[in-house]
Motif scaffolding. Structure first.
Motif, PDB file in Angstrom:
ATOM      1  N   GLU A 269      -2.394   8.296 -17.543  1.00 58.12           N
ATOM      2  CA  GLU A 269      -3.785   8.494 -17.144  1.00 58.12           C
ATOM      3  C   GLU A 269      -3.996   8.129 -15.679  1.00 58.12           C
ATOM      4  O   GLU A 269      -4.634   8.864 -14.924  1.00 58.12           O
ATOM      5  N   GLY A 270      -3.448   6.984 -15.267  1.00 51.97           N
ATOM      6  CA  GLY A 270      -3.623   6.551 -13.885  1.00 51.97           C
ATOM      7  C   GLY A 270      -3.076   7.542 -12.879  1.00 51.97           C
ATOM      8  O   GLY A 270      -3.704   7.819 -11.864  1.00 51.97           O
ATOM      9  N   LEU A 271      -1.902   8.108 -13.169  1.00 55.08           N
ATOM     10  CA  LEU A 271      -1.291   9.019 -12.205  1.00 55.08           C
ATOM     11  C   LEU A 271      -1.682  10.471 -12.416  1.00 55.08           C
ATOM     12  O   LEU A 271      -2.151  11.136 -11.495  1.00 55.08           O
ATOM     13  N   PHE A 272      -1.491  10.984 -13.616  1.00 51.04           N
ATOM     14  CA  PHE A 272      -1.620  12.428 -13.827  1.00 51.04           C
ATOM     15  C   PHE A 272      -3.030  12.894 -14.162  1.00 51.04           C
ATOM     16  O   PHE A 272      -3.309  14.085 -14.102  1.00 51.04           O
ATOM     17  N   VAL A 273      -3.930  11.963 -14.504  1.00 50.71           N
ATOM     18  CA  VAL A 273      -5.325  12.334 -14.760  1.00 50.71           C
ATOM     19  C   VAL A 273      -6.197  11.969 -13.561  1.00 50.71           C
ATOM     20  O   VAL A 273      -6.962  12.788 -13.080  1.00 50.71           O
ATOM     21  N   HIS A 274      -6.059  10.729 -13.057  1.00 54.43           N
ATOM     22  CA  HIS A 274      -6.930  10.258 -11.978  1.00 54.43           C
ATOM     23  C   HIS A 274      -6.264  10.195 -10.606  1.00 54.43           C
ATOM     24  O   HIS A 274      -6.955  10.185  -9.599  1.00 54.43           O
ATOM     25  N   GLY A 275      -4.939  10.129 -10.554  1.00 57.68           N
ATOM     26  CA  GLY A 275      -4.257   9.911  -9.283  1.00 57.68           C
ATOM     27  C   GLY A 275      -3.973  11.157  -8.471  1.00 57.68           C
ATOM     28  O   GLY A 275      -3.984  11.107  -7.249  1.00 57.68           O
ATOM     29  N   VAL A 276      -3.687  12.262  -9.147  1.00 57.90           N
ATOM     30  CA  VAL A 276      -3.398  13.506  -8.433  1.00 57.90           C
ATOM     31  C   VAL A 276      -4.533  14.496  -8.648  1.00 57.90           C
ATOM     32  O   VAL A 276      -5.274  14.407  -9.616  1.00 57.90           O
ATOM     33  N   LYS A 277      -4.645  15.438  -7.742  1.00 59.54           N
ATOM     34  CA  LYS A 277      -5.718  16.423  -7.843  1.00 59.54           C
ATOM     35  C   LYS A 277      -5.452  17.404  -8.982  1.00 59.54           C
ATOM     36  O   LYS A 277      -4.304  17.610  -9.404  1.00 59.54           O
ATOM     37  N   ARG A 278      -6.492  18.007  -9.475  1.00 59.17           N
ATOM     38  CA  ARG A 278      -6.350  19.023 -10.523  1.00 59.17           C
ATOM     39  C   ARG A 278      -5.705  20.251  -9.921  1.00 59.17           C
ATOM     40  O   ARG A 278      -6.056  20.689  -8.837  1.00 59.17           O
ATOM     41  N   ASP A 279      -4.732  20.773 -10.638  1.00 55.56           N
ATOM     42  CA  ASP A 279      -3.997  21.942 -10.174  1.00 55.56           C
ATOM     43  C   ASP A 279      -3.503  22.677 -11.419  1.00 55.56           C
ATOM     44  O   ASP A 279      -2.763  22.097 -12.221  1.00 55.56           O
ATOM     45  N   SER A 280      -3.892  23.934 -11.572  1.00 55.40           N
ATOM     46  CA  SER A 280      -3.570  24.660 -12.803  1.00 55.40           C
ATOM     47  C   SER A 280      -2.064  24.857 -12.992  1.00 55.40           C
ATOM     48  O   SER A 280      -1.558  24.733 -14.108  1.00 55.40           O
ATOM     49  N   TYR A 281      -1.321  25.133 -11.924  1.00 53.47           N
ATOM     50  CA  TYR A 281       0.127  25.293 -12.051  1.00 53.47           C
ATOM     51  C   TYR A 281       0.767  23.979 -12.497  1.00 53.47           C
ATOM     52  O   TYR A 281       1.598  23.956 -13.410  1.00 53.47           O
ATOM     53  N   PHE A 282       0.395  22.876 -11.842  1.00 48.31           N
ATOM     54  CA  PHE A 282       0.924  21.562 -12.173  1.00 48.31           C
ATOM     55  C   PHE A 282       0.633  21.214 -13.638  1.00 48.31           C
ATOM     56  O   PHE A 282       1.520  20.777 -14.374  1.00 48.31           O
TER      57      PHE A 282
END
Length: 172
Positions: A8-21
């Protein structure tokens, strides 16, 4: 296994939303919109690799993981638990932060242990051991960003001993 707060800390709140990612994460078994209570550490490493490729394609894996460690701390501060924890970090200072760092990892159910040794007034050695392959550069970024919250500018050197052990030499 590791608790979902790491994800949650990194992949939900830490990085920007990106559909490919996000599509790449779903392919390996992580859906940021449907968090489970815990995940295998092996999945976290796969997601770190995907994040490095998506967000830091021109950098080395080591530098990409270090920057993701920074983003984890920033994202963790946006979670309910992280907001409470990070509010107090500037008050504890770098020495207490580093002495307490092993306890923060014990909060997790991961098989990682760390021993914090104060070498002198402004220098620590953090010895990491685990039963799984570790990402020293991600943890380097976590410690760097955490120390910045204590209002110091750290310098951290990584010494890798094996796939499951390394030392961070920390000064400020």
């Amino acid at each position: 296994m590791t608790r979902s707060i790491l994800f949650e800390g990194l992949f939900v709140h830490g990085v920007k939303r990106d559909s490919y990612f996000e599509a790449e994460l779903r392919k390996v078994g992580f859906d940021r919109d449907d968090l489970l209570p815990q995940y295998p550490m092996s999945l976290f490493r796969k997601c770190l690799d995907i994040a490095c490729r998506c967000f830091y394609p021109g950098l080395t894996v080591e530098e990409g993981r270090r920057r993701l460690g920074h983003q984890f701390v920033q994202g963790f501060a946006r979670t309910v638990l992280g907001g409470a924890v990070s509010a107090g970090v500037p008050l504890v200072g770098p020495v207490r932060f580093l002495k307490k760092f092993p306890e923060h990892l014990r909060f997790d159910t991961s098989p990682i242990s760390v021993n914090a040794v104060q070498v002198n007034e402004r220098q620590f050695r953090l010895d990491f051991r685990a039963s799984v392959d570790l990402s020293p550069f991600f943890l380097q970024g976590v410690v760097e960003e955490g120390l910045r919250l204590t209002r110091v500018v750290p310098s951290i050197r990584v010494v890798r001993h094996s796939p499951i052990s390394f030392t961070l030499h920390v000064t400020w």
